[in-house]
Design a protein around this motif. Structure first.
Motif, short mmCIF file in Angstrom:
data_model
loop_
_atom_site.label_atom_id
_atom_site.label_comp_id
_atom_site.label_asym_id
_atom_site.label_seq_id
_atom_site.Cartn_x
_atom_site.Cartn_y
_atom_site.Cartn_z
N VAL A 1382 0.86 -1.20 0.00
CA VAL A 1382 0.00 0.00 0.00
C VAL A 1382 0.89 1.25 0.00
CG1 VAL A 1382 -1.81 1.29 1.20
CG2 VAL A 1382 -1.80 -1.22 1.24
N PRO A 1383 0.71 2.19 -0.94
CA PRO A 1383 1.51 3.44 -0.94
C PRO A 1383 1.05 4.39 0.18
CG PRO A 1383 -0.06 3.47 -2.73
CD PRO A 1383 -0.18 2.10 -2.12
N VAL A 1384 2.00 4.93 0.88
CA VAL A 1384 1.72 5.88 2.00
C VAL A 1384 2.61 7.13 1.81
CG1 VAL A 1384 1.75 6.26 4.50
CG2 VAL A 1384 1.12 4.02 3.57
N ILE A 1385 2.02 8.27 1.98
CA ILE A 1385 2.78 9.55 1.89
C ILE A 1385 3.00 10.07 3.31
CG2 ILE A 1385 2.83 11.88 0.98
CD1 ILE A 1385 3.01 9.73 -1.12
N LEU A 1386 4.27 10.20 3.70
CA LEU A 1386 4.63 10.80 5.01
C LEU A 1386 4.98 12.27 4.78
CD1 LEU A 1386 5.28 10.65 8.03
CD2 LEU A 1386 7.59 9.91 7.41
N THR A 1387 4.14 13.16 5.33
CA THR A 1387 4.35 14.60 5.16
C THR A 1387 5.11 15.14 6.38
OG1 THR A 1387 2.32 14.78 3.92
CG2 THR A 1387 3.26 16.82 4.80
N LEU A 1388 6.25 15.80 6.11
CA LEU A 1388 7.06 16.43 7.17
C LEU A 1388 6.96 17.94 7.02
CD1 LEU A 1388 10.24 14.18 6.88
CD2 LEU A 1388 8.34 13.94 8.47
N SER A 1389 6.55 18.62 8.08
CA SER A 1389 6.39 20.09 8.05
C SER A 1389 7.30 20.71 9.10
CB SER A 1389 4.93 20.48 8.33
OG SER A 1389 4.80 21.88 8.36
N ASN A 1390 8.24 21.54 8.65
CA ASN A 1390 9.15 22.26 9.56
C ASN A 1390 8.40 23.43 10.18
OD1 ASN A 1390 11.20 23.47 10.93
ND2 ASN A 1390 12.50 23.85 9.16
N CYS A 1391 8.16 23.39 11.48
CA CYS A 1391 7.40 24.44 12.17
C CYS A 1391 8.25 25.61 12.63
CB CYS A 1391 6.68 23.85 13.39
SG CYS A 1391 5.47 22.59 12.97
N SER A 1392 9.57 25.54 12.45
CA SER A 1392 10.44 26.60 12.94
C SER A 1392 10.87 27.49 11.80
CB SER A 1392 11.66 26.00 13.62
OG SER A 1392 12.49 25.38 12.66
N LEU A 1393 11.57 28.54 12.15
CA LEU A 1393 12.10 29.49 11.18
C LEU A 1393 13.56 29.24 10.91
CD1 LEU A 1393 10.39 32.78 12.45
CD2 LEU A 1393 9.70 31.32 10.55
N ALA A 1394 14.07 28.03 11.16
CA ALA A 1394 15.46 27.67 10.92
C ALA A 1394 15.52 26.30 10.24
CB ALA A 1394 16.24 27.64 12.23
N GLN A 1395 16.66 26.02 9.67
CA GLN A 1395 16.85 24.71 9.04
C GLN A 1395 16.92 23.63 10.11
OE1 GLN A 1395 20.25 24.75 6.49
NE2 GLN A 1395 19.24 25.98 4.89
N VAL A 1396 16.34 22.47 9.76
CA VAL A 1396 16.24 21.37 10.71
C VAL A 1396 16.74 20.10 10.02
CG1 VAL A 1396 14.69 19.95 12.10
CG2 VAL A 1396 14.33 22.42 11.95
N ASP A 1397 17.58 19.37 10.73
CA ASP A 1397 18.02 18.04 10.27
C ASP A 1397 17.09 17.00 10.87
OD1 ASP A 1397 20.10 19.16 8.91
OD2 ASP A 1397 21.55 18.91 10.56
N ALA A 1398 16.54 16.15 10.03
CA ALA A 1398 15.56 15.15 10.48
C ALA A 1398 16.03 13.75 10.11
CB ALA A 1398 14.20 15.42 9.85
N ILE A 1399 15.72 12.78 10.95
CA ILE A 1399 15.98 11.36 10.74
C ILE A 1399 14.67 10.62 10.89
CG2 ILE A 1399 17.20 9.32 11.56
CD1 ILE A 1399 19.41 11.14 12.57
N ILE A 1400 14.29 9.84 9.84
CA ILE A 1400 13.06 9.05 9.88
C ILE A 1400 13.46 7.59 10.01
CG2 ILE A 1400 11.00 8.33 8.62
CD1 ILE A 1400 12.66 11.60 7.76
#
Length: 1485
Positions: A1382-1400
């Motif tokens: 089943v295809p799933v879309i994971l939406t990531l939204s940066n809530c801050s005003l700076a760059q963010v490094d994310a690990i999923i």
């Protein structure tokens, strides 16, 4: 006793001196009269020898005579006054005149005597001459130079004592004042001088031995005759005088004659040489002695009748029955003092010794020395030997009496009888040649030549003989002189026999009935006791000697006894004061008014302020009377003032008597009144018209009035408001010349500057009066005294002084005579016809001045008529003195002491006061005058209630008014509306507000769905901040420009404007201050602006409580262009407890305001969810929902984030319009107009759009800076993280309330505001009460700045918001293919005003049995870990695939997301909040 100029030894020696008589020929008298002196007066200043003399005693021992003085007097054959034991009237007049002529020096330096705890101010600076309790004289001098102990001299007592001793007649029982020698003086110009000498010798012999002459008395039959040839150097023949003198030496011996040459210059000679005049100090005494003999001394030296003023006890106050008589006596005294004549004795301006030179003075001094050493002392020595020989031969004693002294007094003493047992034989007379008298003569001769040891022996022998004969007068004299001789013996160990003196005094007074001799004895004994520091014994002796026979003597003795009490080692100050009062009373009875006044004044120093109120009243009353009789009205008024102003314990009747005396003295004396008492420091000055009262429905502005109490804190609030409005009127800057307006000045205001008043506007002065008496006072024709200096403020510099710029006028003359024409053209002065004051009442009087011209005004004081009214029970009310003529007109000055200066070091170390200029107003040119009236202004409101009222502005002056502004401590309480939006006005004077909405409404657009948005409007905060667009100041205090028709109000014009009010959000009574500011059309005047104050009290009752919470939404919006959503939960609670008749509330509308968010829809209609107890949900439209008390309404809404092209500039520019959205039903309330928008933008807890753009923390929230952008690199990590959770959304709930008033229903409207600031944090419409700050310790060292706080794990877990997009159900044939993907879309939204490094991380699986019971297990396919970087507020979609092996329900919310800020390398990734369970249904086909 008071300190004398002479020591006690000198005093006694000068009291008993050799007496020398003078007989002059007529020609000799003519020579001396050229100098306005007779021969005895000519010699008097030179009668004290400056060198030592010598005599030999019967044992041929040399006795040194030091500081000897002789007394030279003319022979007076007039019969002497009989020795009756009391003073004759002439002697009394003499002594009274002497005492009256000797007064304390006026204007001398005051001497302060420290006695115990008292500092007595006595006008003398003499130091104690002897301090016997010190053994060494050096220590004594050191102590005197450093000690504060001083004593006062009493020269009147010394003058009395000297005159008393000199006026004593010669007595037969003693020989000390009998003549020893006689000077026979003949002029050298006589034809036969020797013959003239013979005549004078025969005359002296006849006077002495002829029985017809009983006066003067001679010491011994063989009197020394000394022949003096007087030669006038200016006229006589000097050779002839020398030849005559040679003949005299041949005839009389060189030791029995003398040639005296005087008058070396003529009276007409030049006065270049200044010759001293040593005779003046002796001539007054001589003149008084002559007047005594001629019986011409005035009966009363001060020529003042004694009357019944003094016929009372010294401590008894006059009763009311005696007062009319005493008042009449005051009038009689006042009449007598107009014709007062004082006896002066010697004519003023008479010069003496005008023909004598300094050489003549030396010749006179040499003559006295030659006469004493060559004639008098040898004569005395010879007579002592003769008397000694006679006594030895008559009594058969040894050859020398002196050699057997020890045998006579060593032992075998016969016990003496007591005075009571002795027979009164005071009239016994001895034969002149009796042995007893011969012993007494020998003793007196020895005493005169200072042979005190031999004198004591003779006195002691004579005393025993007199006592054995019971000759008590002689015995008392011998005892007296024996005691004195024992004291004067130099270096003798014999103590002073005080009991001798006591016996002598008792004998004189009780046995011999001779009080004059007893007084003399007491004077000697008191001086001796004082010199031995036996002040208590001396005081006791002096007090014993007082009697009713002589008031003058008793007064002097009581005064000396009083001085003894303060000279003790432990001063008895109260006894001093008591005896000074007794002395003053006796002085008064003796007619010595000045001395009586002095005694009472000195006693007052002790009784004053010690609680002895009755004693103080008596002393002050007596001082007032004595001062009045002595023509000292100032002192009299001052003394009566103390009686009438201090808290008195006198009865009302007595105080009424005091008041009548005071009024009479005042009327005769001064125009300065002291009744009633004025508290000058409590004087208040009000500038302007008094407050106008309400007129019908109109309520006038409270402003400032004299009925208000001054509040220092409230004054600071008004000053702060004025500073803000002045800054707003001057482009944000307070002028350097700004000084806060003070309409009412008092002791607590700043009075260093000259206050400004306006011409033609009244000045009201409030004066505080206090009646200290128990009788009423009546003041009439009460008005102010002033002086005024003209000044024209329209000209920069005075051009012509004559015009009136420097002319000063006053109304003093007109005020003193109230019937004269007043100066109403300059200052109109109000007059109060009558002002009544009850007993002991404190009352204020308000007096008004109306200036008519510009200039400088000074208020000086008050002028009025003072009268007393008869008190109840006063027995003298029908007397003329009590009812008629007791009203007097006078003045009281207003003297206000300024504040103490305490700035510089000099001011702190000294007591100096600054100026207080509240009574010195400057009258300025005309200024506009504003009056404000309020219509339909409520006194009680519900919290958040909106009410409409009206304000009327009136210009009641003759000058145009402009620049009208208003400032308030509660800017969120009112609004005048937005003029920029052209808000239509409702009718100006509505009769009622029933069913009349304060909001502007319109119809709901057709087709609106339930719970949908009906309108979106862009508005600006600047349109509503202050009604006119001008917003200044910080802290919530704001200034609003009030819109006027043409910007000005012309004279007499008025305008009426609507005013919307909103009830405070917090219940209780609120004090709300309005400050109306306005200016005149002409600039540059003394007064730049004026203000009008108004204070209202609003009682706020509870209405609704609105609480809101914002939560992130995990679903994606269907519309494109939206990058975020949020859920808003709103709880509305009815917290009203049926106050003010409120039945129920109606939620009319919900609106929102935000730059970033807008409401989308309400997602909980009534039919979707069941109703629970005490819970109401929103219906299809947000209307017609009623909340009974204690019920809740809980709708929640979906908010969308606005994607506006000017989003970031909106953050940096507060002037761009935010968004305002609202949900409503029909009719729709336009919340973007007045008054809804006004009160929203004026709320006291502003959201982000309100705050100034500075990077500081305010109320726990951070504002955005102008440099904020997508990178956000300039902000710290804490700020960046915090902004992830910030919400800039305001909720506005508009409601209606149904209220029953007077049996009819009234609809009230209101609005509440909720500011959502942080996601997940609840916000409430009610203000949280501020908790009292805890007391902290005072720290003197500055604290270190707190360390930088790092964001918490909770804050870091909101950097990224995740959302899964997948189908709710998926069908798959597991038979054909075992793996379902089943295809799933994971939406990531940066809530801050700076760059963010994310690990999923997709490796996480749910393994708990509880979870497996609900849904099965599945597997993520493909890459299981991703490392991504998201830009500021970037939204990234990550495609994923989930693999399923079986059909069932699965939870897709297993991905774990870790994030950290990209520029924080040292920071570890933080686990982000996981999405809510994402359930998917897998169906098998």
């Amino acid at each position: 006793m008071a300190q004398c100029v002479q020591s006690v030894q000198e005093f006694i020696q000068d009291s008993f001196v050799p007496m020398v008589a003078v007989l002059c020929s007529e020609d000799a008298e003519k020579i001396t009269r050229k100098n306005n002196l007779n021969f005895s007066e000519l010699l008097r200043p030179f009668c004290r020898l400056t060198s030592e003399g010598h005599v030999r005693d019967p044992n041929n021992q040399v006795q040194v005579v030091k500081n000897l003085r002789i007394s030279v007097n003319n022979v007076v054959t007039r019969p002497s006054v009989p020795t009756s034991g009391v003073h004759s009237p002439a002697q009394r007049r003499l002594l009274s005149a002497v005492v009256s002529a000797s007064q304390p020096a006026e204007g001398g330096v005051a001497n302060v005597i420290t006695a115990g705890d008292y500092d007595l101010n006595i006008s003398d600076r003499s130091v104690k001459a002897s301090v016997p309790w010190y053994s060494d004289w050096r220590d004594t001098l050191t102590e005197l130079s450093t000690s504060k102990h001083y004593t006062a001299t009493t020269p009147w007592f010394e003058a009395y004592r000297e005159s008393f001793l000199q006026s004593m007649p010669a007595s037969d029982h003693e020989f000390l004042n009998h003549y020893l020698a006689c000077l026979l003086v003949v002029s050298s110009s006589e034809a036969v001088p020797v013959e003239q000498f013979h005549k004078l010798s025969q005359e002296q012999h006849m006077i002495q031995h002829n029985g017809e002459y009983t006066n003067p008395k001679w010491f011994i039959p063989n009197t020394l005759k000394y022949y003096v040839l007087l030669h006038d150097m200016s006229q006589g023949d000097e050779q002839r005088a020398d030849s005559v003198y040679e003949d005299m030496k041949q005839r009389y011996g060189c030791q029995g004659c003398y040639l005296l040459k005087i008058n070396s210059r003529t009276a007409a000679a030049g006065t270049d040489e200044q010759i001293p005049d040593p005779w003046s100090q002796y001539l007054n005494k001589s003149s008084l002695q002559t007047a005594l003999l001629l019986n011409t001394v005035p009966s009363n030296p001060e020529a003042i009748s004694v009357n019944s003023l003094d016929n009372t006890h010294p401590l008894q106050l006059e009763t009311a029955i005696d007062m009319p008589g005493s008042l009449d006596s005051l009038r009689a005294i006042a009449a007598e003092t107009k014709t007062t004549t004082v006896y002066t004795g010697v004519a003023a301006g008479t010069s003496h010794g005008t023909c004598l030179t300094l050489n003549d003075h030396n010749r006179l001094r040499l003559f006295i020395q030659e006469f004493t050493f060559r004639g008098l002392l040898p004569h005395i020595e010879k007579n002592i030997r003769q008397l000694n020989d006679q006594l030895v031969s008559r009594k058969g004693l040894s050859r020398s009496l002196f050699s057997v002294t020890k045998k006579l007094f060593g032992g075998g003493k016969v016990p003496e009888k007591s005075i009571a047992e002795l027979k009164n034989t005071s009239g016994l007379l001895y034969h002149p040649e009796a042995p007893e008298l011969q012993i007494r003569k020998m003793a007196d001769l020895c005493f005169l030549v200072q042979h005190y040891e031999l004198a004591y022996s003779c006195y002691h022998t004579a005393k025993k003989d007199f006592l054995s004969d019971q000759a008590m007068l002689y015995a008392a004299g011998a005892l007296e002189m024996a005691a004195v001789s024992a004291f004067l013996q130099g270096g003798a160990p014999r103590p002073y026999p005080a009991h001798y003196m006591d016996t002598a005094i008792q004998t004189y007074r009780d046995v011999c009935k001779n009080k004059v001799l007893a007084e003399r004895c007491a004077l000697f004994s008191a001086e001796v006791l004082k010199s031995q520091a036996k002040y208590s014994d001396a005081a006791t002796l002096l007090i014993k000697m007082t009697s009713e026979d002589s008031d003058l003597c008793s007064a002097l003795l009581l005064e000396q006894a009083a001085h003894c009490f303060i000279n003790m080692r432990n001063p008895m100050v109260r006894k001093f004061a008591f005896h000074m009062i007794l002395a003053g009373h006796r002085f008064s009875k003796a007619g010595q008014k000045r001395h009586a006044l002095r005694c009472y004044c000195q006693a007052m120093q002790v009784y004053k302020g010690k609680g002895w109120s009755l004693a103080e009243d008596h002393i002050n009353f007596t001082i007032g009377r004595q001062s009045f009789t002595l023509r000292q009205p100032e002192n009299a008024v001052l003394a009566f003032r103390h009686i009438l102003t201090n808290d008195s314990q006198q009865t009302a009747t007595q105080q009424g008597a005091f008041l009548r005396e005071y009024l009479y003295v005042y009327r005769v004396a001064l125009p300065q009144l002291t009744l009633p008492c004025i508290n000058s420091s409590a004087t208040r000055v009000y500038f302007g018209h008094e407050r106008r009262l309400a007129e019908g429905e109109k309520q006038a502005a409270t402003h400032v009035s004299l009925d208000q109490e001054f509040d220092q804190d409230l004054a600071a609030v008004w000053q702060d408001l004025e500073e803000q409005v002045v800054a707003a009127a001057n482009r944000g800057v307070v002028p350097s010349t700004f000084y806060p307006t003070q309409c009412c000045l008092n002791s607590q205001t700043d009075n260093l500057h000259f206050p400004l008043a306006v011409v033609e506007e009244p000045i009201i002065v409030e004066v505080a009066f206090r009646n200290p008496l128990k009788v009423p006072l009546v003041l009439s024709d009460l008005s102010l005294l002033w002086k005024f200096t003209f000044k024209d403020f329209s000209r920069p510099q005075p051009q012509d002084i004559m015009v009136g710029d420097a002319v000063t006028i006053t109304n003093e003359k007109e005020a003193i005579a109230p019937r004269t024409v007043q100066k109403d053209g300059i200052i109109t002065t109000e007059v109060i016809p009558e002002f009544f004051m009850s007993p002991e009442e404190t009352r204020v009087a308000r007096l008004k001045l109306l200036p008519r011209q510009t200039g400088q005004l000074t208020i000086l004081g008050l002028v009025y008529n003072l009268a007393s009214t008869p008190s109840t029970g006063d027995s003298t009310i029908n007397s003329p003195s009590a009812t008629a003529g007791t009203s007097v007109r006078g003045r009281q000055d207003l003297e206000i002491q300024g504040p103490r200066l305490n700035q510089s070091k000099e001011e702190k170390t000294s007591v100096s006061h600054g100026p207080d200029r509240r009574l010195d107003p400057t009258i300025t040119p005309p200024m506009p005058l504003l009056e404000v009236f309020f219509l339909q202004f409520p006194t009680a409101l519900l919290c958040g209630e909106i009410r409409k009222a009206y304000v009327e502005f009136c210009n009641v002056s003759h000058v145009p008014l402009c620049g009208l502004r208003v400032a308030s401590t509660h800017p969120d309480f009112f609004t005048f509306g937005s003029s920029s939006l052209a808000t239509p006005l409702t009718p100006l004077s509505p009769t009622s507000f029933e069913n009349c909405s304060a909001y502007k409404t319109l119809a709901t657009p057709p087709g609106a769905t339930p719970g949908s948005v009906t309108a979106v409007t862009l508005v600006s905060a600047a349109d509503f901040g202050s009604g006119g667009g001008g917003v200044f100041g910080t802290g919530g205090k704001r200034i609003a420009e009030i819109p006027l028709g043409e910007g000005t109000l012309t004279p007499g014009e008025s305008t009426q404007l609507p005013l919307w009010l909103r009830g405070p959000d917090q219940e209780g009574v609120h004090e709300i201050n309005f400050l109306f500011y306005y200016e005149g059309a002409e600039k540059g005047g003394k007064i730049s602006h004026r203000v009008l104050r108004h204070t209202v009290f609003i009682c706020a009752s509870r209405s609704l409580s609105v609480r809101a919470t914002a939560c992130r939404s995990n679903t994606l919006p269907e519309e494109e262009g939206r990058n975020g959503s949020m859920l808003v939960f709103v709880d509305v609670e009815n917290i009203n407890t049926s106050e003010a008749g409120v039945r129920e509330f109606h939620i009319a509308q919900v609106s929102s305001s935000s730059k970033q968010w807008r409401l989308h829809k309400c997602i909980n209609p009534l039919y979707h969810y069941p109703l629970h107890p005490n819970l109401l949900s929103l219906p299809s439209f947000l209307s017609n929902v009623f909340l009974p008390p204690s019920l809740f309404l809980s709708p929640f809404f979906i908010c969308y984030l606005v994607t506006h092209p000017f989003f970031f500039p909106l953050l940096s520019s507060p002037l761009l319009p935010p968004l305002l959205l609202f949900f409503s039903s029909s009719p729709q309330i336009i919340s973007s107009t007045t008054p809804c928008a006004d009160f929203f933008f004026r709320r006291c807890q502003p959201s982000e759009s309100w705050r100034p753009l500075i990077a500081v923390e305010t109320q726990g929230r951070h504002s955005r800076s102008q440099g904020a952008g997508p990178g956000g690199g300039t902000e710290d990590i804490t700020g960046v993280v915090r902004k992830c959770n910030e919400v800039d959304l305001d909720i506005i709930v508009l409601w209606k309330a149904f209220v029953v008033e007077d049996n009819k229903q009234v609809i009230l409207e209101g609005q509440l505001h909720v500011a959502l600031q942080t996601i997940g944090k609840e916000a409430c419409s009610l203000r949280q009460k501020e908790e009292a700050q805890e007391m902290v310790l005072l720290k003197f060292k500055p604290e270190l700045p707190p360390p930088m706080t790092r964001p918490s794990m909770e804050q870091l877990s909101h950097l990224i918001k995740t959302n899964l997009h997948y189908p709710e159900s998926y069908s798959h044939s597991f038979v054909q293919k075992s793996l379902c993907m089943v295809p799933v879309i994971l939406t990531l939204s940066n809530c801050s005003l700076a760059q963010v490094d994310a690990i999923i991380d997709l490796r996480h699986k749910t393994t708990s049995p509880e979870s497996l019971e609900v849904h099965g297990s599945f597997t993520w396919l493909g890459q299981t870990q991703y490392k991504l970087q998201l830009r500021a507020q970037e939204v990234m979609r990550l495609p994923l695939r989930a693999g399923f092996l079986h059909a069932g329900v699965y939870n897709l919310g297993t991905p774990r997301v870790f994030a950290k800020l990209a520029d924080q390398g040292a920071m570890c990734e933080t686990s982000q909040q996981t999405a809510t369970p994402g359930l998917i249904i897998i169906n098998s086909t």
